[in-house]
Design an enzyme around this catalytic site. Structure first.
Site, PDB file in Angstrom:
ATOM      1  N   SER A 188      38.665  17.837  51.296  1.00  0.00           N
ATOM      2  CA  SER A 188      38.642  18.245  49.898  1.00  0.00           C
ATOM      3  C   SER A 188      37.985  17.261  48.946  1.00  0.00           C
ATOM      4  O   SER A 188      37.578  17.653  47.854  1.00  0.00           O
ATOM      5  CB  SER A 188      40.068  18.507  49.423  1.00  0.00           C
ATOM      6  OG  SER A 188      40.853  17.328  49.475  1.00  0.00           O
ATOM      7  N   HIS A 216      41.672  24.013  52.329  1.00  0.00           N
ATOM      8  CA  HIS A 216      40.559  24.180  51.393  1.00  0.00           C
ATOM      9  C   HIS A 216      39.509  25.162  51.913  1.00  0.00           C
ATOM     10  O   HIS A 216      38.367  25.149  51.447  1.00  0.00           O
ATOM     11  CB  HIS A 216      39.930  22.825  51.067  1.00  0.00           C
ATOM     12  CG  HIS A 216      40.835  21.950  50.262  1.00  0.00           C
ATOM     13  ND1 HIS A 216      40.871  21.974  48.876  1.00  0.00           N
ATOM     14  CD2 HIS A 216      41.785  21.065  50.643  1.00  0.00           C
ATOM     15  CE1 HIS A 216      41.779  21.120  48.444  1.00  0.00           C
ATOM     16  NE2 HIS A 216      42.346  20.552  49.498  1.00  0.00           N
ATOM     17  N   LYS A 247      45.489  27.799  46.721  1.00  0.00           N
ATOM     18  CA  LYS A 247      44.099  27.518  46.370  1.00  0.00           C
ATOM     19  C   LYS A 247      43.278  28.805  46.409  1.00  0.00           C
ATOM     20  O   LYS A 247      43.176  29.501  45.415  1.00  0.00           O
ATOM     21  CB  LYS A 247      43.562  26.413  47.266  1.00  0.00           C
ATOM     22  CG  LYS A 247      44.312  25.100  47.024  1.00  0.00           C
ATOM     23  CD  LYS A 247      43.831  23.955  47.858  1.00  0.00           C
ATOM     24  CE  LYS A 247      44.470  22.641  47.430  1.00  0.00           C
ATOM     25  NZ  LYS A 247      45.936  22.596  47.549  1.00  0.00           N
TER      26      LYS A 247
END
Length: 409
Positions: A188, A216, A247
C-alpha cells in the site's frame, strides 16, 4: 515515577522528529464525494479529499446506503454480542457466503478489521501447527508482523518480492517443518505488486502454505473484484486469503477465506475472534451489497485505473517525484518528515486539499511521502488543482524536483 512526564516526553520526541500526527476533523458529503467539510473550531469549509482508502467510493453508493438503512430498520443497531453467544446474524452468514464465493474458497470468516484478521489468524496458525516456520516479505503490513510475533514461532524475513532470496531461505529450512509464506498482493505504501504465481510455485516445491493479504486489491482487481490473485488467474493456488471490507468495498471489517476446516479451526481457537463483538448488522448488510455490486460491475474498477494513470502522468509532466509502480497507489516522495508535514498542512490551509503525511514507522525513515489515492469521482479539474498546488509548494519550499524524481525511481 512521574508517569505524566514520561508520556509528555514521548510526545515531545515525536514532535521534534516531525512525526506527531494530527487528526483532521472532516465530514464527507453524501453523494458529492470526494468533497468533504473540514471543521476547525466553530467553522467548517469545503475541501477535496485525496487520501481516502474508500478507493471506489462505494461507501457513498446509493444501493449500499439503502441496504444499511434497511438492515437498521429490520434488525436494529448492534449485533448483540460475540459470534459464539448472540452475535451471529443472518447478515454475517450472507457476508461469509459472498466472500467465499468471491475468492473461490470453501469458506470465509469475518473479523472486525483486516488488522485483527491478520494478527489473529497468523498467531493462531502458529499454535495449530507446532514447529511452524513463517517466511514473511520484508514489506509486509504491521498487522502481519504483529501476528507473526504473537505466534512466537520461527520466522524468516525475505527481501521484498525477491524470489531467489525466498527460495534460498526455504531450501535451508527443515523439510519436515510446517511452513507458511506470508505476503501481500499490492503493497500500500509503494504500490508494488507481488509475483503471486511464482511464489505459489515455490510453496508447492517446498511444501508451504501461502497466506496472501489482498487488502489493497479486493474489489479493485480481477473480473469480479477478487483481487490480484483473481486477475492473475492463480486464486485457486493460494491457501489463505486475507481481505478487507473497508477499502475497495467502502465499509469496514476484515476477513479470511480458505478451506472449510481452516476457517473452522481459526473460528474455534482464535481469541481475537472468539472474544470480540461481531460487526453491526447494518455494516454486514452494506458489505454484502457492495461485494455483489462489484462482482457484476467493472465500471468502477476501469474508471479507477484510468484516473490513477492520468494523475501519475500529470504529476510526472510537472516533474513531481512520483514513485513509479504498476498499481493504483500514487506515492509522492519527499524524504523528510518536517517538509512532508509542511506540505500537507499548506495543502489543507491554503488550497482546501486534504492529504495526510506518511512518516516512519509506516515507511522507512528518509522515504517520507504523500500517499495520494485518486478515485473514480475525481475529475481532471480536481487533478489540475492538485498538481498546481503541489508545484507551487515544491517551489516555495525549495525542494529540488529532478533529484527527487531520480530518488523515487
Amino acid at each position: 515515577m512521574d508517569y505524566g512526564k514520561v508520556f509528555s516526553q514521548a510526545l515531545d520526541k515525536l514532535k521534534e522528529e516531525g512525526r506527531y500526527r494530527v487528526f483532521a476533523d472532516i465530514r464527507r458529503n453524501r453523494g458529492r464525494f470526494p468533497t468533504a467539510h473540514h471543521f476547525d473550531g466553530d467553522s467548517a469549509r469545503p475541501i477535496t479529499v485525496w487520501c481516502s482508502n474508500d478507493y471506489l467510493g462505494m461507501g457513498q453508493h446509493p444501493a449500499v446506503l439503502e441496504a444499511m438503512h434497511e438492515a437498521i430498520d429490520m434488525a436494529g443497531a448492534g449485533s448483540g454480542g460475540t459470534r459464539n453467544i448472540s452475535g451471529t446474524t443472518h447478515y454475517h452468514v450472507e457476508l461469509e457466503t459472498e466472500l467465499a464465493d468471491l475468492h473461490g474458497k470453501e469458506a470465509a470468516l469475518v473479523f472486525t478489521s483486516a488488522y485483527v484478521a491478520n494478527d489473529t489468524t497468523l498467531a493462531t496458525l502458529a499454535k495449530l501447527l507446532p514447529g511452524l516456520v513463517i517466511f514473511s516479505d520484508a514489506k509486509n503490513h504491521a498487522s502481519m508482523i504483529a501476528g507473526i510475533r504473537h505466534g512466537s514461532c520461527e520466522k524468516h524475513i525475505w527481501r521484498h518480492n525477491d524470489l531467489a532470496d525466498l527460495e534460498a531461505r526455504l531450501r535451508k529450512a527443515d523439510p519436515s517443518a510446517p511452513k507458511v509464506i506470508a505476503f501481500e498482493s499490492v503493497y500500500s505504501m509503494d504500490g508494488s505488486m507481488a509475483p503471486i504465481g511464482a511464489i505459489c510455485d515455490l510453496a508447492s516445491k517446498y511444501g508451504a502454505l501461502t497466506y496472501l493479504d489482498e487488502v489493497h486489491a479486493v474489489g479493485l482487481y480481477g473480473p469480479r473484484g477478487g483481487g490480484l490473485a483473481e486477475r492473475d488467474g492463480v486464486m485457486q493456488r493460494v491457501d489463505i486469503i486475507n481481505g478487507t471490507l473497508a477499502k475497495g468495498f467502502g465499509i469496514m471489517g476484515g476477513y479470511i477465506a480458505g478451506s472449510r476446516d481452516l476457517c473452522d479451526a481459526i473460528r474455534s481457537y482464535a481469541p481475537g475472534f472468539i472474544f470480540t463483538t461481531s460487526l453491526a448488522p447494518a455494516i454486514a448488510a452494506g458489505a454484502v451489497t457492495s461485494i455483489r455490486h462489484l462482482k457484476n460491475s467493472s465500471v468502477e474498477r476501469e474508471r479507477h485505473q484510468e484516473r490513477a494513470r492520468v494523475l501519475k502522468a500529470k504529476l510526472e509532466a510537472a516533474s513531481l517525484p512520483v514513485m513509479r509502480n504498476p498499481s493504483h497507489i500514487v506515492p509522492l516522495l519527499v524524504g523528510d518528515p518536517v517538509l512532508t508535514k509542511k506540505i500537507t498542512d499548506a495543502l489543507l490551509a491554503r488550497f482546501n486539499i486534504y492529504v495526510q503525511p506518511i512518516n516512519y514507522p509506516t515507511v522507512p525513515r528518509g522515504t517520507e511521502r504523500l500517499r495520494i489515492t485518486p478515485q473514480p469521482q475525481h475529475t481532471d479539474k480536481d487533478m489540475d488543482r492538485l498538481v498546481s498546488a503541489l508545484t507551487t509548494l515544491w517551489g516555495e519550499l525549495g525542494i529540488p524536483l529532478e533529484r527527487q524524481v531520480e530518488a523515487a525511481e
